[in-house]
Design a protein around this motif. Structure first.
Motif, PDB file in Angstrom:
ATOM      1  N   THR A  20     -13.566 -12.399  23.214  1.00  0.00           N
ATOM      2  CA  THR A  20     -13.833 -13.088  21.952  1.00  0.00           C
ATOM      3  C   THR A  20     -15.176 -13.790  22.015  1.00  0.00           C
ATOM      4  OG1 THR A  20     -11.474 -13.432  21.504  1.00  0.00           O
ATOM      5  CG2 THR A  20     -13.024 -14.852  20.345  1.00  0.00           C
ATOM      6  N   LEU A  21     -16.011 -13.518  21.022  1.00  0.00           N
ATOM      7  CA  LEU A  21     -17.330 -14.141  20.924  1.00  0.00           C
ATOM      8  C   LEU A  21     -17.283 -15.215  19.835  1.00  0.00           C
ATOM      9  CD1 LEU A  21     -19.578 -10.936  21.031  1.00  0.00           C
ATOM     10  CD2 LEU A  21     -18.511 -12.196  22.914  1.00  0.00           C
ATOM     11  N   SER A  22     -17.839 -16.355  20.136  1.00  0.00           N
ATOM     12  CA  SER A  22     -17.743 -17.498  19.229  1.00  0.00           C
ATOM     13  C   SER A  22     -18.954 -17.620  18.309  1.00  0.00           C
ATOM     14  CB  SER A  22     -17.609 -18.793  20.040  1.00  0.00           C
ATOM     15  OG  SER A  22     -16.474 -18.753  20.861  1.00  0.00           O
ATOM     16  N   CYS A  23     -18.691 -18.160  17.138  1.00  0.00           N
ATOM     17  CA  CYS A  23     -19.763 -18.435  16.174  1.00  0.00           C
ATOM     18  C   CYS A  23     -19.321 -19.583  15.292  1.00  0.00           C
ATOM     19  CB  CYS A  23     -20.061 -17.201  15.318  1.00  0.00           C
ATOM     20  SG  CYS A  23     -21.210 -17.493  13.946  1.00  0.00           S
ATOM     21  N   THR A  24     -20.176 -20.556  15.135  1.00  0.00           N
ATOM     22  CA  THR A  24     -19.928 -21.614  14.166  1.00  0.00           C
ATOM     23  C   THR A  24     -21.140 -21.716  13.254  1.00  0.00           C
ATOM     24  OG1 THR A  24     -20.790 -23.307  15.656  1.00  0.00           O
ATOM     25  CG2 THR A  24     -18.409 -22.934  15.670  1.00  0.00           C
ATOM     26  N   GLN A  57      -7.566 -13.306   4.338  1.00  0.00           N
ATOM     27  CA  GLN A  57      -7.261 -12.354   5.407  1.00  0.00           C
ATOM     28  C   GLN A  57      -8.481 -12.092   6.275  1.00  0.00           C
ATOM     29  OE1 GLN A  57      -5.697  -8.695   3.860  1.00  0.00           O
ATOM     30  NE2 GLN A  57      -4.982  -7.986   5.859  1.00  0.00           N
ATOM     31  N   ASN A  58      -8.259 -12.115   7.556  1.00  0.00           N
ATOM     32  CA  ASN A  58      -9.338 -11.819   8.495  1.00  0.00           C
ATOM     33  C   ASN A  58      -9.711 -10.338   8.449  1.00  0.00           C
ATOM     34  OD1 ASN A  58      -9.647 -14.431   9.558  1.00  0.00           O
ATOM     35  ND2 ASN A  58      -7.877 -14.132  10.901  1.00  0.00           N
ATOM     36  N   ALA A  59     -11.012 -10.066   8.443  1.00  0.00           N
ATOM     37  CA  ALA A  59     -11.481  -8.691   8.406  1.00  0.00           C
ATOM     38  C   ALA A  59     -11.202  -7.975   9.723  1.00  0.00           C
ATOM     39  CB  ALA A  59     -12.981  -8.667   8.114  1.00  0.00           C
ATOM     40  N   THR A  60     -10.955  -6.691   9.610  1.00  0.00           N
ATOM     41  CA  THR A  60     -10.682  -5.854  10.783  1.00  0.00           C
ATOM     42  C   THR A  60     -11.369  -4.506  10.606  1.00  0.00           C
ATOM     43  OG1 THR A  60      -8.526  -6.888  11.157  1.00  0.00           O
ATOM     44  CG2 THR A  60      -8.897  -4.744  12.157  1.00  0.00           C
ATOM     45  N   GLU A  61     -11.994  -4.048  11.667  1.00  0.00           N
ATOM     46  CA  GLU A  61     -12.612  -2.717  11.693  1.00  0.00           C
ATOM     47  C   GLU A  61     -12.292  -2.094  13.041  1.00  0.00           C
ATOM     48  OE1 GLU A  61     -14.300  -0.870   9.545  1.00  0.00           O
ATOM     49  OE2 GLU A  61     -14.481  -2.332   7.923  1.00  0.00           O
ATOM     50  N   ASN A  62     -11.237  -1.289  13.051  1.00  0.00           N
ATOM     51  CA  ASN A  62     -10.820  -0.599  14.277  1.00  0.00           C
ATOM     52  C   ASN A  62     -10.575  -1.622  15.398  1.00  0.00           C
ATOM     53  OD1 ASN A  62     -11.069   2.001  13.039  1.00  0.00           O
ATOM     54  ND2 ASN A  62     -13.285   1.790  13.267  1.00  0.00           N
ATOM     55  N   ARG A  63     -11.368  -1.567  16.478  1.00  0.00           N
ATOM     56  CA  ARG A  63     -11.129  -2.470  17.602  1.00  0.00           C
ATOM     57  C   ARG A  63     -11.730  -3.863  17.394  1.00  0.00           C
ATOM     58  NH1 ARG A  63     -13.852  -1.467  21.634  1.00  0.00           N
ATOM     59  NH2 ARG A  63     -15.348   0.041  20.785  1.00  0.00           N
ATOM     60  N   PHE A  64     -12.427  -4.052  16.294  1.00  0.00           N
ATOM     61  CA  PHE A  64     -13.111  -5.306  16.034  1.00  0.00           C
ATOM     62  C   PHE A  64     -12.380  -6.091  14.949  1.00  0.00           C
ATOM     63  CE2 PHE A  64     -16.929  -4.352  18.440  1.00  0.00           C
ATOM     64  CZ  PHE A  64     -16.938  -2.975  18.492  1.00  0.00           C
ATOM     65  N   SER A  65     -12.172  -7.348  15.208  1.00  0.00           N
ATOM     66  CA  SER A  65     -11.537  -8.207  14.210  1.00  0.00           C
ATOM     67  C   SER A  65     -12.158  -9.597  14.312  1.00  0.00           C
ATOM     68  CB  SER A  65     -10.023  -8.278  14.429  1.00  0.00           C
ATOM     69  OG  SER A  65      -9.734  -8.827  15.701  1.00  0.00           O
ATOM     70  N   VAL A  66     -12.000 -10.360  13.249  1.00  0.00           N
ATOM     71  CA  VAL A  66     -12.554 -11.704  13.263  1.00  0.00           C
ATOM     72  C   VAL A  66     -11.425 -12.717  13.100  1.00  0.00           C
ATOM     73  CG1 VAL A  66     -14.768 -10.958  12.327  1.00  0.00           C
ATOM     74  CG2 VAL A  66     -12.974 -11.800  10.766  1.00  0.00           C
ATOM     75  N   ASN A  67     -11.707 -13.915  13.580  1.00  0.00           N
ATOM     76  CA  ASN A  67     -10.848 -15.069  13.327  1.00  0.00           C
ATOM     77  C   ASN A  67     -11.692 -16.048  12.521  1.00  0.00           C
ATOM     78  OD1 ASN A  67      -9.060 -17.158  13.253  1.00  0.00           O
ATOM     79  ND2 ASN A  67      -9.011 -17.519  15.455  1.00  0.00           N
ATOM     80  N   PHE A  68     -11.471 -16.037  11.214  1.00  0.00           N
ATOM     81  CA  PHE A  68     -12.265 -16.841  10.310  1.00  0.00           C
ATOM     82  C   PHE A  68     -11.500 -18.110   9.976  1.00  0.00           C
ATOM     83  CE2 PHE A  68     -15.091 -18.235   7.271  1.00  0.00           C
ATOM     84  CZ  PHE A  68     -14.602 -18.246   5.979  1.00  0.00           C
ATOM     85  N   GLN A  69     -12.053 -19.223  10.360  1.00  0.00           N
ATOM     86  CA  GLN A  69     -11.459 -20.531  10.086  1.00  0.00           C
ATOM     87  C   GLN A  69     -12.430 -21.296   9.186  1.00  0.00           C
ATOM     88  OE1 GLN A  69      -8.425 -21.472  11.238  1.00  0.00           O
ATOM     89  NE2 GLN A  69      -8.176 -19.493  12.267  1.00  0.00           N
ATOM     90  N   LYS A  70     -12.199 -21.219   7.866  1.00  0.00           N
ATOM     91  CA  LYS A  70     -13.173 -21.769   6.922  1.00  0.00           C
ATOM     92  C   LYS A  70     -13.346 -23.273   7.062  1.00  0.00           C
ATOM     93  CE  LYS A  70     -14.585 -21.497   2.079  1.00  0.00           C
ATOM     94  NZ  LYS A  70     -14.245 -21.001   0.719  1.00  0.00           N
ATOM     95  N   ALA A  71     -12.245 -23.969   7.221  1.00  0.00           N
ATOM     96  CA  ALA A  71     -12.331 -25.431   7.306  1.00  0.00           C
ATOM     97  C   ALA A  71     -13.110 -25.855   8.544  1.00  0.00           C
ATOM     98  CB  ALA A  71     -10.934 -26.039   7.328  1.00  0.00           C
ATOM     99  N   ALA A  72     -12.921 -25.130   9.608  1.00  0.00           N
ATOM    100  CA  ALA A  72     -13.615 -25.448  10.857  1.00  0.00           C
ATOM    101  C   ALA A  72     -14.999 -24.817  10.909  1.00  0.00           C
ATOM    102  CB  ALA A  72     -12.791 -24.973  12.049  1.00  0.00           C
ATOM    103  N   SER A  74     -15.789 -21.704  11.481  1.00  0.00           N
ATOM    104  CA  SER A  74     -15.798 -20.903  12.691  1.00  0.00           C
ATOM    105  C   SER A  74     -15.541 -19.445  12.337  1.00  0.00           C
ATOM    106  CB  SER A  74     -14.712 -21.416  13.645  1.00  0.00           C
ATOM    107  OG  SER A  74     -14.542 -20.553  14.732  1.00  0.00           O
ATOM    108  N   PHE A  75     -16.230 -18.558  13.031  1.00  0.00           N
ATOM    109  CA  PHE A  75     -16.174 -17.125  12.704  1.00  0.00           C
ATOM    110  C   PHE A  75     -16.310 -16.340  14.010  1.00  0.00           C
ATOM    111  CE2 PHE A  75     -16.366 -13.482  10.141  1.00  0.00           C
ATOM    112  CZ  PHE A  75     -17.507 -12.724  10.376  1.00  0.00           C
ATOM    113  N   SER A  76     -15.233 -16.207  14.749  1.00  0.00           N
ATOM    114  CA  SER A  76     -15.298 -15.547  16.051  1.00  0.00           C
ATOM    115  C   SER A  76     -14.978 -14.061  15.924  1.00  0.00           C
ATOM    116  CB  SER A  76     -14.355 -16.219  17.045  1.00  0.00           C
ATOM    117  OG  SER A  76     -13.020 -16.132  16.582  1.00  0.00           O
ATOM    118  N   LEU A  77     -15.534 -13.304  16.825  1.00  0.00           N
ATOM    119  CA  LEU A  77     -15.359 -11.844  16.857  1.00  0.00           C
ATOM    120  C   LEU A  77     -14.523 -11.469  18.066  1.00  0.00           C
ATOM    121  CD1 LEU A  77     -16.157  -8.946  15.841  1.00  0.00           C
ATOM    122  CD2 LEU A  77     -18.062  -9.083  17.478  1.00  0.00           C
TER     123      LEU A  77
END
Lengths: 113, 116
Positions: A20-24, A57-72, A74-77
């Motif tokens: 998991t790669l992090s992004c804020t 809903q979190n986006a998904t593309e095959n083996r790649f998905s995101v965890n999108f936390q709008k309030a925080a 945060s947008f991790s891959l």
């Protein structure tokens, strides 16, 4: 002004494992898009996945998905079943009203055989 | 062509010389963007075009940098009197529309510029 932060300059993962790669980010907008781009050694930036802020809903593309936390803001891959070809720089990007992307500094991902 | 192309792929120049970098966007794409990527760094936005017009040039690093786009297609980024700090990869991207939220940008392979 929008800012994007990627706190992991480098990451490594064993082949077939999950990483998991992090992004804020920081913005005062309510509707926006976020992107993950991959840049292999060839330099070609390739779109991995994108997410609209209004979609729950979190986006998904095959083996790649995101965890999108709008309030925080945060947008991790998440990359599942990592493959050698996944080794690259990964950039998180914020769409600034369609005028330009604001990119994070990137995370270099190594995949170990 | 099928994708965004850039030329040259690599450019080595001497300090003080002028260079021109070219970008051919995807056919029909209205919007065109230039970014700069310094070694090991993220992407720094330089300028975007809506058709042939560049509404905001404030992202250009100095007045030595200029860009133009003709015929709503090819764009040229010109750097005058190059300096060593101009060494970087210059990436071009295009998208079907400008100021359309969520539009994917399609990138070219970049031009690696080295100023000696």
């Amino acid at each position: 002004a929008q800012t994007v932060t990627q706190s992991q300059p480098e990451m490594s993962v064993q082949e077939a494992e999950t990483v998991t790669l992090s992004c804020t980010y920081d913005t005062s907008e309510s509707d926006y898009y976020l992107f993950w781009y991959k840049q292999p050694p060839s330099r070609q930036m390739i779109l991995v996945i994108r997410q609209e802020a209004y979609k729950q809903q979190n986006a998904t593309e095959n083996r790649f998905s995101v965890n999108f936390q709008k309030a925080a803001k945060s947008f991790s891959l998440k990359i599942s079943d990592s493959q050698l070809g996944d080794a690259a720089m990964y950039f998180c990007a914020f769409d600034n009203y369609g005028q330009n992307f604001v990119f994070g500094p990137g995370t270099r991902l190594s995949v170990l055989p | 062509g099928a994708g965004v192309s850039q030329s040259p792929s690599n450019k080595v120049t001497e300090k003080g010389k002028d260079v021109e970098l070219r970008c051919d966007p995807i056919s029909g794409h209205t919007a065109l963007y230039w970014y700069r990527q310094s070694l090991g760094q993220g992407l720094e936005f330089l300028i975007y075009f809506q058709g042939n017009s560049a509404p905001d040039k404030s992202g250009l690093p100095s007045d030595r940098f200029s860009a133009e786009r003709t015929g709503g297609s090819v764009s040229t980024l010109t750097i005058q009197r190059t300096q060593q700090e101009d060494s970087a990869v210059y990436l071009c991207a295009s998208s079907p529309r400008i100021q359309a939220l969520g539009e994917t940008q399609y990138f070219g392979p970049g031009t690696r510029l080295l100023v000696l």
